[in-house]
Scaffold this motif. Structure first.
Motif, short mmCIF file in Angstrom:
data_model
loop_
_atom_site.label_atom_id
_atom_site.label_comp_id
_atom_site.label_asym_id
_atom_site.label_seq_id
_atom_site.Cartn_x
_atom_site.Cartn_y
_atom_site.Cartn_z
N HIS A 1 3.15 -0.84 8.31
CA HIS A 1 3.24 -2.30 7.64
C HIS A 1 5.40 -2.63 7.49
O HIS A 1 5.42 -1.65 7.16
N PHE A 2 4.98 -4.06 8.43
CA PHE A 2 6.42 -3.67 7.93
C PHE A 2 6.54 -5.37 7.57
O PHE A 2 5.68 -6.77 8.20
N VAL A 3 7.57 -5.59 6.22
CA VAL A 3 7.48 -6.58 5.82
C VAL A 3 8.91 -7.98 5.70
O VAL A 3 9.94 -7.05 5.64
N ASN A 4 8.58 -8.83 5.36
CA ASN A 4 10.08 -8.68 5.42
C ASN A 4 9.88 -11.31 4.73
O ASN A 4 8.67 -11.06 4.24
N THR A 5 10.66 -11.98 4.46
CA THR A 5 11.07 -12.66 3.82
C THR A 5 11.53 -14.28 4.34
O THR A 5 13.18 -13.79 4.76
N SER A 6 11.10 -14.50 4.78
CA SER A 6 11.43 -15.75 6.29
C SER A 6 12.90 -17.00 5.50
O SER A 6 13.10 -17.61 6.15
N GLY A 7 12.51 -17.21 3.98
CA GLY A 7 13.16 -18.07 3.46
C GLY A 7 13.59 -17.43 2.00
O GLY A 7 14.62 -16.96 1.88
N ALA A 8 13.51 -17.97 0.74
CA ALA A 8 14.80 -17.43 -0.08
C ALA A 8 13.84 -15.96 -0.64
O ALA A 8 13.11 -16.33 -0.05
N GLY A 9 14.61 -15.81 -1.35
CA GLY A 9 14.16 -14.07 -2.00
C GLY A 9 14.88 -13.56 -0.61
O GLY A 9 15.72 -11.71 -1.29
N MET A 10 16.13 -14.09 0.12
CA MET A 10 17.54 -13.46 0.39
C MET A 10 18.23 -12.96 -0.38
O MET A 10 19.09 -13.69 -1.01
N SER A 11 18.32 -11.34 -0.51
CA SER A 11 19.04 -10.84 -1.88
C SER A 11 19.72 -9.89 -1.57
O SER A 11 20.30 -8.89 -2.45
#
Length: 343
Positions: free
Chosen positions: A136-146
Motif C-alpha cells: 500500500h502506497f499513500v499520498n496527500t494531494s492537497g493540504a498536509g504537505m509538510s
C-alpha cells in the motif's frame, strides 16, 4: 488519562454519530482509530477525532459516502472516494481488491479524493485476514504537505506512508507500516500535546537550522519535516506519491488545495490462486524463524520482526488501558461538548 479501549471506542462512535455518520460508519472509524492506539500508533488514533470533526465542519469530508468506480477490468479497479471518511472508504476499496485477487491472483486498486485513511497497516492486516500479501502506497494531494525533499527547506509532499503485509500461516504475520518521513506528522502532534521535544533531525526550521520544537511545524515561518534515511526516504516518498497519485488516480501533491485528501494504490496478491501456497507458507515461516534466531545485542530484548512491536503493545493496552495526555483528552472532550455530548 487512562481509559479502556471499549469506553474510548464508544465515545468516539457517539461523536461520529453526532455529525451524521450512520452506525456502521461511526463504528468502523472508531474501531480503527482506537486500534491505532492499541497497537501504539497514537499518532493515528483518537487524537485525530478533533481534526476529523473540523474537516467535517469545513465540508472537506462527508459522512456516509460510497466510492464510485472510474475504471475497472478483471484485475484493476480505480475509485473516486467522493470526500468520504478514509476508514469506511478504505474498507470498501480494499475489500474490492481482495475479491479481485481471490479470483485472479493479483489485483491493483486505487482511490483518490478521500479523507485521511488512518493507519495504513490496517489495510495490510485486512488483506492478511484474507490470506493475501499486500503493498500500500499513500499520498496527500492537497493540504498536509509538510515534508521537504532531501536537501530542501520547502515542503513539497506529505509523509507518504508505505505498508506491506505478509501472512505467516505457521506463526505471526509480518506487517511493515511506516511513514517515509522521519516521523509521522501525527507523532509531532502527540509531542506538541505532551509538551516534549522531538528527536534530533525530525524538523528543519525555515532558516535551514535543525529544531526539536514540535510547535515550529505549526507556527509561521513554518519548519519542514525531514525524510527518514535522508535521500533514501526522500526517494521512497517521491515514488509513493507517484504511485498513489498518478496511478491511483487522485493526483500527486500540488499547491493551492486547502483540503486534506489522501490517495492510495494497493497491490494485493493471493498465493492460493497462482503459487504453491505450501511453499510460500513454509518459506515465510522458515525465514521469519531464521531472522528471529539472530543473537540480540541485549539478551533481554529479542530480535523483532515487522508487526511485533504492535502486537506487544496491543497485549499491554488491552489489559491495562490506553493512556492519553491531558491535552489530547481535553481536545476530545471539548469536541464532544461542542456536539452536545458528555465524555
Amino acid at each position: 488519562m487512562n481509559i479502556g479501549h471499549q469506553a474510548l471506542k464508544e465515545l468516539s462512535s457517539r461523536i461520529f454519530s453526532a455529525i451524521g455518520c450512520d452506525g456502521a460508519e461511526a463504528e468502523v472509524i472508531s474501531r480503527l482509530l482506537v486500534t491505532a492506539n492499541l497497537v501504539g500508533h497514537d499518532s493515528h488514533g483518537v487524537a485525530r477525532i478533533p481534526r476529523y470533526v473540523d474537516y467535517w465542519r469545513q465540508g472537506e469530508v462527508l459522512p456516509n459516502q460510497k466510492a464510485t468506480i472510474t475504471f475497472e477490468n478483471q484485475q484493476i479497479v480505480i475509485f473516486d472516494g467522493n470526500k468520504g471518511f478514509g476508514q469506511s472508504i478504505g474498507v470498501e476499496v480494499v475489500s474490492a481488491g481482495i475479491d479481485k485477487a481471490r479470483q485472479n491472483g493479483v489485483a491493483l486498486v486505487g482511490v483518490g479524493n478521500v479523507g485521511h485513511l488512518g493507519r495504513i497497516g490496517d489495510w495490510a492486516e485486512m488483506a492478511i485476514a484474507a490470506g493475501q500479501t499486500s503493498l500500500h502506497f499513500v499520498n496527500t494531494s492537497g493540504a498536509g504537505m509538510s515534508v521537504a525533499p532531501f536537501g530542501g527547506i520547502e515542503s513539497r509532499y506529505a509523509t507518504n506512508p508505505i505498508s506491506i503485509g505478509m501472512p505467516n500461516d505457521a506463526g505471526e504475520s509480518l506487517i511493515f507500516d511506516a511513514a517515509t518521513s522521519m516521523l509521522a506528522e501525527g507523532k509531532i502532534i502527540v509531542a506538541k500535546n505532551k509538551g516534549v521535544e522531538l528527536p534530533e533531525g525530525a524538523l528543519t526550521g525555515a532558516d535551514g537550522t535543525p529544531t526539536r520544537d514540535p510547535n515550529a511545524l505549526y507556527t509561521p515561518p513554518h519548519a519542514v519535516m525531514n525524510a527518514m534515511g535522508e535521500h533514501k526516504g526522500g526517494g521512497l516518498a517521491i515514488m509513493a506519491d507517484l504511485l498513489a497519485g498518478a496511478l491511483g488516480g487522485g493526483g500527486c501533491a500540488r499547491p493551492g488545495v486547502t483540503a486534506v485528501y489522501n490517495g492510495m494504490l494497493s497491490i494485493l496478491i493471493d498465493p492460493a490462486v497462482f503459487a504453491d501456497r505450501t511453499f510460500v507458507g513454509n518459506e515465510t515461516a522458515r525465514f521469519a524463524d531464521w531472522v528471529r534466531s539472530a543473537r540480540p545485542v541485549d539478551p533481554d530484548k529479542p530480535v523483532l520482526l515487522p508487526g511485533d512491536p504492535e502486537r506487544n503493545t496491543r497485549r499491554d493496552r488491552e489489559q491495562n488501558g490506553i493512556v492519553l495526555d491531558d491535552t489530547t483528552w481535553g481536545q476530545i472532550t471539548d469536541t464532544a461538548a461542542s456536539l452536545d455530548l458528555t465524555a
